[in-house]
Structures are given as structure tokens and as C-alpha cells.
Design an enzyme around this catalytic site. Sequence first.
Site, PDB file in Angstrom:
ATOM      1  N   ARG A 133       0.852  -1.191   0.000  1.00  0.00           N
ATOM      2  CA  ARG A 133       0.000   0.000   0.000  1.00  0.00           C
ATOM      3  C   ARG A 133       0.885   1.237   0.000  1.00  0.00           C
ATOM      4  O   ARG A 133       1.876   1.293   0.738  1.00  0.00           O
ATOM      5  CB  ARG A 133      -0.872   0.036   1.257  1.00  0.00           C
ATOM      6  CG  ARG A 133      -1.774  -1.161   1.417  1.00  0.00           C
ATOM      7  CD  ARG A 133      -2.934  -1.106   0.459  1.00  0.00           C
ATOM      8  NE  ARG A 133      -3.854  -2.214   0.680  1.00  0.00           N
ATOM      9  CZ  ARG A 133      -5.015  -2.329   0.069  1.00  0.00           C
ATOM     10  NH1 ARG A 133      -5.427  -1.427  -0.800  1.00  0.00           N
ATOM     11  NH2 ARG A 133      -5.795  -3.364   0.307  1.00  0.00           N
ATOM     12  N   ASN A 154      12.014   0.913   2.940  1.00  0.00           N
ATOM     13  CA  ASN A 154      11.280  -0.007   2.055  1.00  0.00           C
ATOM     14  C   ASN A 154      12.274  -0.838   1.264  1.00  0.00           C
ATOM     15  O   ASN A 154      13.386  -0.370   0.979  1.00  0.00           O
ATOM     16  CB  ASN A 154      10.408   0.810   1.088  1.00  0.00           C
ATOM     17  CG  ASN A 154       9.588  -0.075   0.166  1.00  0.00           C
ATOM     18  OD1 ASN A 154       9.047  -1.093   0.597  1.00  0.00           O
ATOM     19  ND2 ASN A 154       9.502   0.291  -1.097  1.00  0.00           N
ATOM     20  N   HIS A 156      12.542  -2.725  -2.441  1.00  0.00           N
ATOM     21  CA  HIS A 156      11.860  -2.699  -3.731  1.00  0.00           C
ATOM     22  C   HIS A 156      12.545  -3.680  -4.690  1.00  0.00           C
ATOM     23  O   HIS A 156      13.778  -3.708  -4.775  1.00  0.00           O
ATOM     24  CB  HIS A 156      11.895  -1.283  -4.317  1.00  0.00           C
ATOM     25  CG  HIS A 156      11.175  -1.191  -5.616  1.00  0.00           C
ATOM     26  ND1 HIS A 156       9.797  -1.185  -5.688  1.00  0.00           N
ATOM     27  CD2 HIS A 156      11.630  -1.165  -6.884  1.00  0.00           C
ATOM     28  CE1 HIS A 156       9.447  -1.149  -6.956  1.00  0.00           C
ATOM     29  NE2 HIS A 156      10.533  -1.138  -7.707  1.00  0.00           N
ATOM     30  N   ASP A 188       9.978   8.516   1.047  1.00  0.00           N
ATOM     31  CA  ASP A 188       9.625   9.942   1.064  1.00  0.00           C
ATOM     32  C   ASP A 188       8.195  10.088   0.524  1.00  0.00           C
ATOM     33  O   ASP A 188       7.467   9.106   0.442  1.00  0.00           O
ATOM     34  CB  ASP A 188      10.668  10.792   0.320  1.00  0.00           C
ATOM     35  CG  ASP A 188      10.689  10.510  -1.178  1.00  0.00           C
ATOM     36  OD1 ASP A 188       9.832   9.727  -1.670  1.00  0.00           O
ATOM     37  OD2 ASP A 188      11.561  11.081  -1.866  1.00  0.00           O
ATOM     38  N   GLY A 190       7.134  10.501  -2.419  1.00  0.00           N
ATOM     39  CA  GLY A 190       6.888   9.945  -3.750  1.00  0.00           C
ATOM     40  C   GLY A 190       6.771   8.429  -3.734  1.00  0.00           C
ATOM     41  O   GLY A 190       6.851   7.779  -2.685  1.00  0.00           O
TER      42      GLY A 190
END
Length: 258
Positions: A133, A154, A156, A188, A190
Site C-alpha cells: 500500500r 522499504n 523494492h 519519502d 513519492g
Amino acid sequence: MKENPLRIGALVSGGGTNLQAVLDACAGGRIPGRVVFVGSDNPEAHGLTRAKNAGIPTFVTDYGRILAERRRDPASHPAPPDWDQDQALARQGIAKGSGAARFLASRAACEAALLEAMSPWPFDLLVLAGFMRLLSPYLMDRVSPDPFRPRIMNIHPAILPAFPGTDGYGDTFRHGCKVGGCTVHFVDYGEDSGPIIGQRAFPILPADDLESVKKKGLALEWELYPECMRLFAEGRLAVEANETGRRIVKILPERGTP
Ligand code: GAR
């Protein structure tokens, strides 16, 4: 372990193999920290079972249910009273009046519930371990308000800034890339755009298919994520603005080394 181990909160949406790697690294002393809660937007996430097996408190903030109920009756889960829509749009560089406002308000409603669920467990670092999310400015401003002292990480499944979004390995493979990889970054405002902490790469060979690409990538994720958390715990991640104005992570040397 040092006296004040890093308190890590974790959010998962699915299988939780990265969470498992973090739990194992904490247990094995490779991260000087402990996971203090595991939360999920998905009641079926297997990561919750992994957490329970490790004796870690868990909770679910069921985004799917909240969003469905909101669609039927917006008053059932209103945006929180301290939600500032114009400020949130400005944070993301989005013009007023776009459809993004409704999306962000719905996320803020979910995040108010998420923050409430997290509140019993103070934490130093929030890690997204396959949490699928987007975080809105509502949560960002409450958990990680200082862009030079970020505290949400995070992982990725691509070599950012290539292939942000929800299917990093798929996008990498379908693009015909000859190298794939994974990235750990601070979050951040974005999407997958925050300061990069660490990256690992692997070759994509003619015999590879999407499954083997994912397998190679995940094996690297399980090494990289705990390493980045160890650096955070050791106070070795400094965020600085470079000459272009972009915020980047500088990795400081181990204490005692020149
Ligand atoms: C991982 O590949 C992670 O990089 C990715 O989801 C997978 C979760 O696996 N995350 C994202 O795509 C975030 N946008 P796991 O549940 O087994 O850790």
C-alpha cells in the site's frame, strides 16, 4: 546485544519472506534490534503467522474492508479530523482538483486506523517488508516528518530509479533487462523515490524466466535488508543534500575505522 536495541516495527502484505529474514537476523545478532510489532493491511498475510510463530505482537488494519465500506458510505470511515488535503496534495506536487485528492483522503482514513493500531508499541524504525500500500503524506508526516532523519525503510524489487511500482521483477524481466536487482531506500512522499541506502544486482541469463528472476532477486533481498537495518541501528546512515539538491544517503564508516 547493546543495551538499547533498535525497536523495529514491520508492515507486511503477503508471504513475509523478508520479514523472516529480518526476524532471523535479529535473533542471530546481525541486526542489533528486535521487531516490536508486525502489522498488515491483509488479514490473510502469511507474514502474520511468521510473526506469531516468533512471539511478536501482530495486528491487521484491513484496508480492503475499510475502502469497500467507505465506497458504500463515506461517513463510515471519514478522513481523520487532522487531515489537511491541500497540504497533502502540495507535498506530492499534485494540483488541486485532481482525482488524487479522493485517493489520498481514502488512504488517510486507512492510515489513521493503522497509526492507532501501531500506537501501543513505540518504535525507532518502521520497515515495509512487502507492504503493498502506498503511504500518504498523512502517515509520513506523523511517523517520519524530518526528511534528513527519515525512519521508514522499504525494499523494492528493482534497481531504482528504474521500475518503481508494484511489479519490479516483472517489469525488469519484460523490459528485456540483462541485469536485475533490488533496492533498499528511505521512504519519502513519492512512489519508491526516496534516498537509496543499498542495492544488489544479479545477471539475467537467456535461460531465466520470471520465476527464476524473482528467486534470484529475493535471495539478495534477504541479505540486503538486514544489512541496511544494521547500518541504521549503528547510526551509520547520514542523509545529505548533494550539489543537485537531491537527498542522498552517505554510509558512514564503522566506529574506530578511519
Ligand atoms: C518482495 O519482492 C519485495 O521487494 C516486494 O514484494 C515482495 C514481498 O515478498 N515489495 C514491493 O514490491 C513493494 N513495492 P515477501 O512478502 O516474501 O517479503
